[in-house]
Design an enzyme around this catalytic site. Structure first.
Site, PDB file in Angstrom:
ATOM      1  N   HIS A 124       2.805  -3.620  -6.618  1.00 30.52           N
ATOM      2  CA  HIS A 124       1.724  -2.794  -7.140  1.00 30.52           C
ATOM      3  C   HIS A 124       0.588  -2.885  -6.114  1.00 30.52           C
ATOM      4  O   HIS A 124       0.422  -3.920  -5.467  1.00 30.52           O
ATOM      5  CB  HIS A 124       1.286  -3.382  -8.487  1.00 30.52           C
ATOM      6  CG  HIS A 124       0.300  -2.561  -9.244  1.00 30.52           C
ATOM      7  ND1 HIS A 124      -1.030  -2.534  -8.920  1.00 30.52           N
ATOM      8  CD2 HIS A 124       0.449  -1.749 -10.320  1.00 30.52           C
ATOM      9  CE1 HIS A 124      -1.663  -1.739  -9.778  1.00 30.52           C
ATOM     10  NE2 HIS A 124      -0.787  -1.252 -10.634  1.00 30.52           N
ATOM     11  N   ASP A 201       2.373 -12.138  -8.905  1.00 32.53           N
ATOM     12  CA  ASP A 201       1.753 -11.129  -9.772  1.00 32.53           C
ATOM     13  C   ASP A 201       2.647 -11.014 -11.017  1.00 32.53           C
ATOM     14  O   ASP A 201       3.720 -10.417 -10.972  1.00 32.53           O
ATOM     15  CB  ASP A 201       1.679  -9.806  -9.002  1.00 32.53           C
ATOM     16  CG  ASP A 201       1.283  -8.634  -9.892  1.00 32.53           C
ATOM     17  OD1 ASP A 201       1.146  -8.822 -11.118  1.00 32.53           O
ATOM     18  OD2 ASP A 201       1.136  -7.518  -9.352  1.00 32.53           O
ATOM     19  N   GLN A 204       3.699  -7.766 -15.192  1.00 35.89           N
ATOM     20  CA  GLN A 204       4.787  -7.174 -15.993  1.00 35.89           C
ATOM     21  C   GLN A 204       5.761  -8.221 -16.510  1.00 35.89           C
ATOM     22  O   GLN A 204       6.781  -7.866 -17.116  1.00 35.89           O
ATOM     23  CB  GLN A 204       5.558  -6.132 -15.162  1.00 35.89           C
ATOM     24  CG  GLN A 204       4.726  -4.962 -14.706  1.00 35.89           C
ATOM     25  CD  GLN A 204       4.209  -4.098 -15.859  1.00 35.89           C
ATOM     26  OE1 GLN A 204       4.681  -4.195 -17.003  1.00 35.89           O
ATOM     27  NE2 GLN A 204       3.238  -3.266 -15.582  1.00 35.89           N
ATOM     28  N   LYS A 227      -2.023  -6.005 -21.071  1.00 38.80           N
ATOM     29  CA  LYS A 227      -0.594  -5.665 -21.087  1.00 38.80           C
ATOM     30  C   LYS A 227       0.153  -6.566 -22.062  1.00 38.80           C
ATOM     31  O   LYS A 227       1.373  -6.514 -22.182  1.00 38.80           O
ATOM     32  CB  LYS A 227      -0.012  -5.787 -19.674  1.00 38.80           C
ATOM     33  CG  LYS A 227      -0.558  -4.738 -18.704  1.00 38.80           C
ATOM     34  CD  LYS A 227       0.092  -4.851 -17.358  1.00 38.80           C
ATOM     35  CE  LYS A 227      -0.672  -4.125 -16.271  1.00 38.80           C
ATOM     36  NZ  LYS A 227      -0.591  -2.676 -16.311  1.00 38.80           N
ATOM     37  N   CYS A 367       0.920   3.367  -8.813  1.00 36.55           N
ATOM     38  CA  CYS A 367       0.182   2.427  -7.941  1.00 36.55           C
ATOM     39  C   CYS A 367       1.142   1.609  -7.083  1.00 36.55           C
ATOM     40  O   CYS A 367       0.942   0.406  -6.872  1.00 36.55           O
ATOM     41  CB  CYS A 367      -0.714   1.489  -8.754  1.00 36.55           C
ATOM     42  SG  CYS A 367      -1.937   2.322  -9.719  1.00 36.55           S
TER      43      CYS A 367
HETATM   44  C1  LIG Z   1       2.856  -5.337 -11.406  1.00 36.93           C
HETATM   45  C2  LIG Z   1       1.416  -5.015 -11.642  1.00 36.93           C
HETATM   46  N1  LIG Z   1       0.493  -5.683 -10.973  1.00 36.93           N
HETATM   47  C3  LIG Z   1      -0.805  -5.470 -11.143  1.00 36.93           C
HETATM   48  C4  LIG Z   1      -1.242  -4.514 -12.031  1.00 36.93           C
HETATM   49  C5  LIG Z   1      -2.715  -4.309 -12.195  1.00 36.93           C
HETATM   50  O1  LIG Z   1      -3.103  -4.660 -13.468  1.00 36.93           O
HETATM   51  P1  LIG Z   1      -4.630  -4.452 -13.912  1.00 36.93           P
HETATM   52  O2  LIG Z   1      -4.904  -2.989 -13.754  1.00 36.93           O
HETATM   53  O3  LIG Z   1      -4.650  -4.905 -15.314  1.00 36.93           O
HETATM   54  O4  LIG Z   1      -5.441  -5.267 -13.000  1.00 36.93           O
HETATM   55  C6  LIG Z   1      -0.320  -3.771 -12.755  1.00 36.93           C
HETATM   56  C7  LIG Z   1      -0.778  -2.715 -13.680  1.00 36.93           C
HETATM   57  O5  LIG Z   1      -0.095  -1.755 -13.936  1.00 36.93           O
HETATM   58  C8  LIG Z   1       1.050  -4.029 -12.563  1.00 36.93           C
HETATM   59  O6  LIG Z   1       1.981  -3.359 -13.226  1.00 36.93           O
END
Ligand SMILES: Cc1ncc(COP(=O)(O)O)c(C=O)c1O
Length: 412
Positions: A124, A201, A204, A227, A367
């Site tokens: 992401h 990260d 998910q 999430k 993203c």
């Molecule tokens: C794998 C992953 N990392 C990071 C993020 C970013 O999350 P946030 O927008 O809550 O910071 C997301 C959000 O969709 C994601 O799916």
């Protein structure tokens, strides 16, 4: 009552807790954000009605109460992800802020010219752009882990890319596009043998599976509350005590200091060193309630149900014959996320047509544009489920997808 009935009853009971689900909409954009049960909404409301004051500051009862609730939430988060010490839990706004904190506070101070930062093509943007920034500022090299046709990073791949030049490996636990789970425990082991630290990260992963940062031996682990059914604006960064202790703060100002003179300041101990300004105590209380809720449902049930839904969804899409699904052919490898294209139809049109049937899915680049470039698509559609979704909803989703080409003029 047989097992299937037990199962149906459980979902029916769960859905009663989510006011928003009592509608004709089908919500399949859970990878973007989840819905909130009454238990979370009530916990936040109760905080504001009964305990609201600026935490960590006042000496009066309400402020002390707010502080206790905030710190209690920290302990709950620590237990939830297997951290040994609640001081290893830093509250942030979200995964993005957690990862930026690391890039600024760890990356800039520990990466030097000629060093390498290993990321994967699955990332992401939140776990890519902060490392691009560090690499550019420090004249370090970004090295990409590539994937095979199933979206998998092979052992040979990470063993060839992680070397003694690697200072940081930044890797997603579960891909928000392909749903694939990366071998983070093995990557940590190999990275540590090469002297690198690993940033995971977990945006998910933490809502969908039991995560144990100690078992994985993660150096840092980030996820977002929203999430996982918590309010928006509360996130988590786990870091090993020994690493956090040595790091400089990301943001400076109120609440993160020990003592301040005209020219200088000494900082508070962790975790407060990383929590400048008034904290999101209501968010933390909401996150604690969300964790309690997840625990009451149980990850065994969550994983089994999400697998069941994903299997039905993928098999249904495959039967249509004109839907391309990205990532593994094996439904069990999708972690509730199915990314697809109805051939000949732009994903935005697919999402809009589904919206006419009150089915909410995501369309776009998710993203993850380098991954989109890798799979050769500018945009895809994505359906993502959570444990409160039902098989009937999957069937309605499939029925809606089956109409898309007709609406676009392809004939029945
Ligand atoms: C794998 C992953 N990392 C990071 C993020 C970013 O999350 P946030 O927008 O809550 O910071 C997301 C959000 O969709 C994601 O799916």
């Amino acid at each position: 009552m047989n097992k299937a009935m037990n199962y149906e009853t459980k979902i029916t009971e769960i859905r009663k807790d989510f006011p928003i689900l009592n509608s004709e909409y089908i919500y399949f954009d859970n990878a973007a954000t989840t819905q909130r049960p009454n238990q979370v909404i009530d916990a936040v409301e109760k905080f504001y009605k009964e305990s609201n004051a600026n935490p960590l500051r006042g000496l009066y009862d309400w402020s002390v109460d707010a502080t206790e609730k905030y710190e209690h939430a920290r302990k709950t988060v620590a237990n939830f992800i297997g951290a040994k010490d609640s001081r290893e839990i830093i509250f942030t706004r979200n995964t993005t802020e957690s990862l930026n904190l690391l890039a600024y506070s760890y990356g800039l101070d520990n990466v030097n010219e000629g060093d390498e930062i290993v990321v994967s093509i699955l990332e992401h943007h939140s776990n890519l752009l902060p490392w691009q920034m560090v690499a550019k500022k420090k004249k370090a090299k970004l090295v990409f882990l590539e994937i095979d046709e199933n979206g998998v990073i092979s052992e040979a791949e990470y063993k060839s890319k992680i070397t003694n030049k690697t200072k940081i490996v930044a890797i997603g636990h579960v891909s928000n596009v392909l749903g694939v789970t990366n071998p983070v425990k093995n990557i940590c082991k190999y990275a540590h043998e090469n002297g690198a630290v690993v940033v995971i990260d977990g945006a998910q992963a933490a809502p969908h599976m039991k995560v144990d940062v100690t078992e994985i031996d993660a150096d840092f682990y980030a996820f977002s509350g929203h999430k996982l059914m918590a309010p928006m604006g509360i996130g988590v960064l786990y870091g090993k005590f020994s690493l956090l202790e040595k790091m400089n703060p990301f943001l400076t100002g109120g609440e993160m200091i020990e003592y301040v003179t005209r020219e200088n300041a000494t900082y508070a101990e962790i975790p407060h060193k990383f929590e400048a300004g008034t904290v999101n105590a209501a968010g933390a209380v909401g996150l604690e309630a969300a964790i309690r809720y997840v625990e009451s449902v149980g990850f065994d049930f969550i994983e089994e149900h999400e697998r069941r839904l994903t299997t039905r969804l993928m098999e249904g899409l495959k039967k249509l014959g004109y839907v391309k699904i990205f990532g593994s052919k094996d439904q069990s490898k999708h972690c509730g996320i199915v990314t697809f294209i109805v051939e000949g139809v732009h994903p935005h049109d697919t999402a809009s047509i589904l919206n006419e049937d009150k089915v909410c899915i995501r369309a776009g680049h998710h993203c993850a544009q380098p991954l989109m470039q890798f799979i050769g698509e500018g945009s895809t559609a994505r359906a993502s489920v959570y444990f409160y979704n039902t098989e009937e909803e999957v069937d309605r989703f499939l029925e809606s997808v089956s109409k898309v080409r007709e609406v676009m003029g392809y004939g029945a």
